[in-house]
Design a protein around this motif. Structure first.
Motif: not given
Length: 521
Positions: A462-488
């Motif tokens: 939901r956060t990834f779609l809400a941030n228009e598939a932008q990795f940095a913005a999504t990772a910042d919103a979830l307080y996780i590393h970009v690599n963790t986001l990619r794995k998810r």
């Protein structure tokens, strides 16, 4: 009403007022006459009786003060002291005690027996009862004539107003004003009255914005369908007025029963018309004939709206058809109003611009808000269509828009189908079970994984779609590393078969989330 004054005005009785008592005492009601010579007659006196005595208790040495106060404690209307040759005048102490106690005292001539006074009282009461009965019969005939002549609730109220200066109104359980005579009710007053009618049993009195109103239930088989309101406190009505209002309420029950029968027939015909439109029979001669019975020509441009009530946490339900019809009657627009299982549909002629149609629908929504102040009413509308043959699509779109608004897919409470987001409109046209299966097929594996592993894949999606598939913005919103986001995101792709890194995958996942919100209560 039998009073002391009425008895005194009868010259044959030769009554003299020795003590008039307090102001208005001579005009209070006398229930009957009571002869006694007991020093304490209070156990045998009923309220409002005129106590008649020759004063034998006085001759026996009993004090006047004791006798008068005992009579007063029994709430008698007065004392009639009957003179006799042995006592040709009323004793001074009796007069003095009555004056100090405020007890009306009459003196009966020695030439007139108590039986004459009792007979005069009986004749007066009989005449009054006969007059009341005749008045009731005449009023009943007039009420029956008003009902049979089709003047409705207004005709009944006019009959009442001929004999009684009362401000009256009739309100049904939906808050619709059926009739009014001498009274003005606000929208809030109608809501208060409707709620009172819905109570079981209804209250005897309601507090309106400017008045207290006595309430007389109107309905058959023990259930109130409406109320006759008299804008006067119930305690301020006399027996005659209450009797007249009760009688009128019974006749109004027949009128409301007739109205319900007519409305039921109209609603059935209206429902059949809506079914004919859905079946594509809008061009048939029967369709045109039925439409004409509602005052609408099939060749006229027609508009349609659908209305529903959306309670939080509850199923969507139709709006009161009577309330919708009341709006169109007030607007002077003929309409077909048909209640359904999920909504209420209204079809009506419309020759003006689409902008004016939107303004009219806004007024309708506002009127319903006044009648349902604690509920969320939504309205979907369509048209105007060129004629009845082109009404099927606007009708379908109005109903779909109404259901989408009721489910909360838009912050608005009024819209056309084409005004709603395209994906919501398209999903809304699909069968609910189909939509649910589509949503579950994609989201159930993600939710099961989150439940078993304590992960946050759905939140991540939901956060990834809400941030228009932008990795940095999504990772910042979830307080996780970009690599963790990619794995998810990779894990989401494995579970759903839809890759959120690709546009078509994101579209499917977005639609699954929207479909889930659409069908899940």
């Amino acid at each position: 009403m039998l009073t002391l004054r009425a008895l005194c005005e009868n010259r044959d009785l030769e009554l003299t007022v020795l003590v008039p008592g307090p102001a208005g005492a001579l005009d209070t009601e006398v229930s009957w006459t009571h002869i006694t010579e007991l020093p304490d007659p209070s156990p045998y006196i009923r309220r409002g009786e005129l106590v008649m005595t020759n004063g034998l208790w006085h001759a026996a040495g009993h004090p006047a003060e004791s006798f008068v106060h005992r009579v007063q404690d029994a709430d008698a209307s007065g004392i009639a002291f009957g003179l006799r040759r042995e006592m040709p005048t009323t004793p001074d102490d009796v007069i003095d005690v009555c004056r100090r106690a405020g007890m009306p005292l009459l003196e009966l001539s020695v030439n007139v027996p108590f039986t004459a006074l009792s007979q005069a009282a009986a004749r007066t009461l009989a005449e009054q009862r006969q007059n009341a009965l005749m008045a009731s019969v005449r009023r009943g005939n007039a009420l029956a004539d008003a009902i049979s002549s089709g003047t409705g609730a207004g005709g009944v109220l006019r009959v009442l107003r001929r004999d009684h200066d009362l401000r009256l109104a009739v309100v049904d359980r939906t808050g619709h004003l059926l009739g009014c005579a001498g009274a003005e009710l606000t929208g809030d007053d109608l809501v208060v009255a409707a709620r009172a009618v819905a109570r079981c049993p209804p209250p005897l009195e309601v507090l309106l914005s400017n008045d207290s109103a006595a309430l007389f239930p109107v309905g058959a088989f023990g259930e109130a369908d409406a109320a006759l309101l008299c804008l006067r406190p119930a305690a301020a009505l006399d027996e005659t007025e209450r009797g007249a209002l009760d009688q009128a309420a019974h006749f109004l029950s027949m009128e409301t029963a007739r109205l319900h029968a007519v409305q039921a027939t109209e609603m059935r015909f209206a429902g059949e018309l809506v079914d004919m439109i859905f079946s594509g029979a809008g061009a048939s001669r029967e369709f045109a004939s039925r439409l004409k019975t509602f005052g609408i020509e099939a060749g006229d441009p027609l508009a349609v709206c659908a209305l529903a009530v959306a309670d939080e946490g509850a199923a969507v339900s139709p709006v009161s058809a009577n309330a919708v019809m009341a709006f169109f009657v007030a607007e002077g627009v003929p309409a077909v109003v048909a209640p359904g299982g999920r909504d209420t549909v209204a079809i009506f002629p419309w020759r003006l611009t689409e902008g004016k149609l939107v303004a009219s629908m806004a007024r309708l929504l506002s009127a319903l808000d006044g009648q349902f102040p604690e509920r969320r009413v939504v309205l979907g509308h369509g048209g105007p269509a060129g004629d009845g043959t082109k009404l099927r699509v606007p009708l379908m779109e109005a109903r779909e828009a109404c259901q989408l608004l009721a489910r909360g897919t838009s912050a608005s409470r009024m819209a056309r189908f084409t005004d709603l987001p395209s994906h919501s409109a398209l999903l809304g046209r699909l069968d609910g079970q189909v939509v649910q299966r589509f949503a579950d097929a994609l989201l159930a594996p993600v939710r099961d994984h989150d439940l078993q592993r304590g992960a946050q894949l759905e939140l991540t999606l939901r956060t990834f779609l809400a941030n228009e598939a932008q990795f940095a913005a999504t990772a910042d919103a979830l307080y996780i590393h970009v690599n963790t986001l990619r794995k998810r995101l990779i894990r989401i792709s494995e579970l759903t078969g839809r890759d959120p890194l690709k546009f078509e995958g994101r579209v499917d996942l977005f639609l699954a989330l929207e479909a889930d919100a659409l069908v899940r209560p």
